[in-house]
Motif scaffolding. Structure first.
Motif, mmCIF file in Angstrom:
data_model
loop_
_atom_site.group_PDB
_atom_site.id
_atom_site.type_symbol
_atom_site.label_atom_id
_atom_site.label_comp_id
_atom_site.label_asym_id
_atom_site.label_seq_id
_atom_site.Cartn_x
_atom_site.Cartn_y
_atom_site.Cartn_z
ATOM 1 N N LEU A 59 37.025 26.893 46.110
ATOM 2 C CA LEU A 59 37.334 27.847 45.045
ATOM 3 C C LEU A 59 38.200 27.171 43.995
ATOM 4 C CD1 LEU A 59 36.985 30.810 44.141
ATOM 5 C CD2 LEU A 59 39.153 31.308 45.289
ATOM 6 N N LEU A 60 37.790 27.321 42.719
ATOM 7 C CA LEU A 60 38.479 26.666 41.611
ATOM 8 C C LEU A 60 39.166 27.642 40.670
ATOM 9 C CD1 LEU A 60 35.600 24.160 40.709
ATOM 10 C CD2 LEU A 60 37.616 23.697 42.131
ATOM 11 N N TYR A 61 38.661 28.875 40.603
ATOM 12 C CA TYR A 61 39.188 29.843 39.632
ATOM 13 C C TYR A 61 38.767 31.243 40.047
ATOM 14 C CZ TYR A 61 39.730 32.389 35.212
ATOM 15 O OH TYR A 61 40.082 33.299 34.248
ATOM 16 N N SER A 62 39.614 32.240 39.776
ATOM 17 C CA SER A 62 39.239 33.631 40.058
ATOM 18 C C SER A 62 39.996 34.576 39.138
ATOM 19 C CB SER A 62 39.520 33.993 41.522
ATOM 20 O OG SER A 62 40.908 33.968 41.793
ATOM 21 N N ARG A 63 39.355 35.694 38.800
ATOM 22 C CA ARG A 63 39.991 36.768 38.041
ATOM 23 C C ARG A 63 39.297 38.086 38.357
ATOM 24 N NH1 ARG A 63 43.502 33.729 37.282
ATOM 25 N NH2 ARG A 63 44.761 33.338 35.410
ATOM 26 N N GLY A 64 40.089 39.166 38.441
ATOM 27 C CA GLY A 64 39.542 40.503 38.579
ATOM 28 C C GLY A 64 39.231 41.096 37.218
ATOM 29 N N PHE A 65 38.263 41.999 37.169
ATOM 30 C CA PHE A 65 37.918 42.665 35.909
ATOM 31 C C PHE A 65 37.101 43.907 36.214
ATOM 32 C CE2 PHE A 65 34.342 39.939 36.829
ATOM 33 C CZ PHE A 65 33.209 40.576 36.322
ATOM 34 N N SER A 66 36.910 44.726 35.220
ATOM 35 C CA SER A 66 36.022 45.879 35.308
ATOM 36 C C SER A 66 35.020 45.798 34.170
ATOM 37 C CB SER A 66 36.814 47.188 35.254
ATOM 38 O OG SER A 66 37.631 47.327 36.406
ATOM 39 N N THR A 67 34.055 46.700 34.131
ATOM 40 C CA THR A 67 32.981 46.608 33.154
ATOM 41 C C THR A 67 32.650 47.963 32.552
ATOM 42 O OG1 THR A 67 31.220 46.971 34.782
ATOM 43 C CG2 THR A 67 31.936 44.692 34.422
ATOM 44 N N VAL A 68 32.043 47.920 31.378
ATOM 45 C CA VAL A 68 31.513 49.133 30.761
ATOM 46 C C VAL A 68 30.384 49.683 31.633
ATOM 47 C CG1 VAL A 68 30.388 50.092 28.708
ATOM 48 C CG2 VAL A 68 32.169 48.345 28.456
ATOM 49 N N PHE A 69 29.586 48.782 32.218
ATOM 50 C CA PHE A 69 28.490 49.221 33.092
ATOM 51 C C PHE A 69 29.007 50.114 34.215
ATOM 52 C CE2 PHE A 69 25.990 48.914 36.939
ATOM 53 C CZ PHE A 69 24.706 49.162 36.496
ATOM 54 N N ALA A 70 30.115 49.713 34.842
ATOM 55 C CA ALA A 70 30.656 50.495 35.959
ATOM 56 C C ALA A 70 31.064 51.886 35.501
ATOM 57 C CB ALA A 70 31.839 49.767 36.584
#
Length: 474
Positions: free
Chosen positions: A84-95
């Protein structure tokens, strides 16, 4: 200062900021893809991979996200070893759209992007989705080689120049906030800059942003439009703009978003950014915020200060709405899973409430508050609000109603025993029952002026993720 002088100053500061960290910083890779489906299924498809014009703005010492926020999570791993090199949480308009009634009838596609630093090897990009157990599982993965011949490496000239609002240091050591403008004509550009300075200035009077103001850089950028203001379909107003921001998203008259993610990213890439707030040049109350994507606010509304901060709370820290009496496009599932948002809970085990450290001994959970009186008043208030919009009354009348509402709620709550307590107050997350908020009042509940301690913690966690912990912090 003349327009030319401001532009030269902006370019000078931007160049200096970039030069301060250009050598050690990798390039910024952006994966654009389509996310489509309906209430029952979803699919992903690559559109393109490109190298953005500016280096990666983040600190390479803080590439892993441990905040457990968002409906989704992006992971970038070594394509061969799986490291694992990078990670971020996010949300979407689709959701959000997936939770509307329309998603039960039709399928739709939404353009999305994930950005990450370029690594010296091919990588596997995984999009994870939070499941019914509140755990992440892989929804889609794709291999990306930033050295591949089909990667887009050159970009057209910037459609507008970024304006430095506050520059406190090199981007990797700061949180970079980009404020975009929509609905501003060429003649409105000075107003746009003034709006940004006014509203960003207000943000840093609100804790914990106030105490951490030096951890932020703020940039402003607006592509001029032909007409002032943005599209508002419910009133027959349609204005073309580069960002395509509009009111009436998902049938909610006050919900303001852009559904043109590609246009948004193609414009934003010309300034350092990790977070985006879009100011729309309108006086009609409205805004919106998606965690890890962007937030919006009507810059000329009387409640612009509140809108800017409240919606930024959604986008920046993944804070949930704590109100529940206003109509929303969201369709309740009836289930009461524990939310991932830090400021709401299903309170399945009061002894383990997620903000337990703030709850004083003797505070009952659930916590009593004048819920019945509040709801009785709110039913009448919402009828008056709906009537004003249906009759397309002047915005001044809506603003006056909002002032009366806040005054009434303040007076009602002032007499409550647990007015200042942190507990578990039923009514949050658009639901009258089954979800609880930590405080009786907070800027995520109504148009008050402060975040509660739990929301402040949630914001501080994200500032720490991007800029590092403050000295003498909690």
């Amino acid at each position: 200062m003349s327009t030319l002088s401001r532009l030269l100053s902006a370019l000078s500061l931007l160049t200096a900021a970039c030069q301060a960290w250009a050598a050690p910083q990798p390039a910024t890779v952006r994966l654009d893809y389509m996310h489509s489906g309906n209430a029952l299924s979803e699919q992903y498809a690559v559109e393109r991979v490109l190298i953005e014009p500016l280096p990666w703005p983040g600190d390479m010492a803080r590439v892993f996200d441990d905040t457990n926020r968002g409906n989704n999570r992006v992971e970038v791993a070594d394509a061969k070893t799986g490291e694992l090199l990078y990670s971020r949480g996010f949300s979407t308009v689709f959701a959000e759209w997936k939770s509307t009634e329309e998603a039960n009838r039709v399928s739709r596609g939404f353009h999305e992007s994930v950005r990450f630093p370029q690594f010296d090897r091919p990588v596997r990009v995984r999009i994870l989705r939070r499941d019914e157990r509140n755990l992440f599982s892989v929804a889609w993965s794709v291999d990306v080689d930033a050295a591949a011949p089909d990667v887009v490496r050159t970009q057209p000239p910037a459609p507008a120049k970024p304006i430095p609002i506050r520059v406190n240091g090199p981007s990797p050591q700061k949180v970079d906030l980009l404020v975009l403008g929509d609905g501003y004509t060429q003649a409105d550009i000075q107003k746009f800059e003034a709006d940004v300075r006014r509203l960003a200035g207000h943000l840093f009077t609100v804790s914990p942003f106030k105490e951490r103001a030096d951890d932020f850089n703020v940039w402003a950028l607006a592509v001029p439009t032909g007409e002032s203001g943005i599209t508002r379909p419910s009133t027959g107003v349609h204005h073309a703009s580069a960002l395509g921001t509009r009111y009436d998203i998902f049938g909610s008259e006050r919900y303001v978003l852009t559904l043109d993610n590609r246009a948004l990213r193609d414009i934003a890439q010309y300034a350092p950014y990790e977070f985006i707030e879009i100011l729309v040049n309108n006086d009609t109350y409205g805004g919106g915020g998606i965690f890890g994507q962007f937030s919006t606010a009507a810059a000329s509304n009387d409640w612009a200060n509140y809108l800017f901060v409240h919606e930024f709370g959604h986008h920046f820290a993944g804070l949930a709405d704590e109100y529940y009496t206003s109509p929303v496009a969201y369709q309740s599932s009836g289930a009461r899973m524990e939310p991932w948002e830090p400021n709401v809970t299903a309170l399945r085990d009061p002894a383990k409430v997620k903000w337990k450290r703030h709850v004083h001994e003797g505070t009952p959970l659930p916590t009593p508050w004048p819920k019945q009186e509040y709801e009785a008043y709110s039913r009448d208030y919402q009828k008056r609000r709906a009537a004003l919009r249906a009759q397309n009354r002047p915005e001044a009348e809506m603003n006056a109603l909002f002032r009366d509402d806040l005054a009434h709620v303040n007076a009602l709550f002032a007499k409550a025993r647990y007015r200042q307590a942190i507990g578990a107050f039923e009514g949050a997350n658009y639901e009258a029952s089954g979800y609880y908020r930590p405080a009786m009042q907070c800027i995520m509940f109504d148009r008050s002026e402060r975040f509660c301690p739990v929301c402040r913690d949630g914001i501080t966690d994200i500032i720490d993720l991007y800029a590092g912990p403050a000295r003498n912090t909690r």
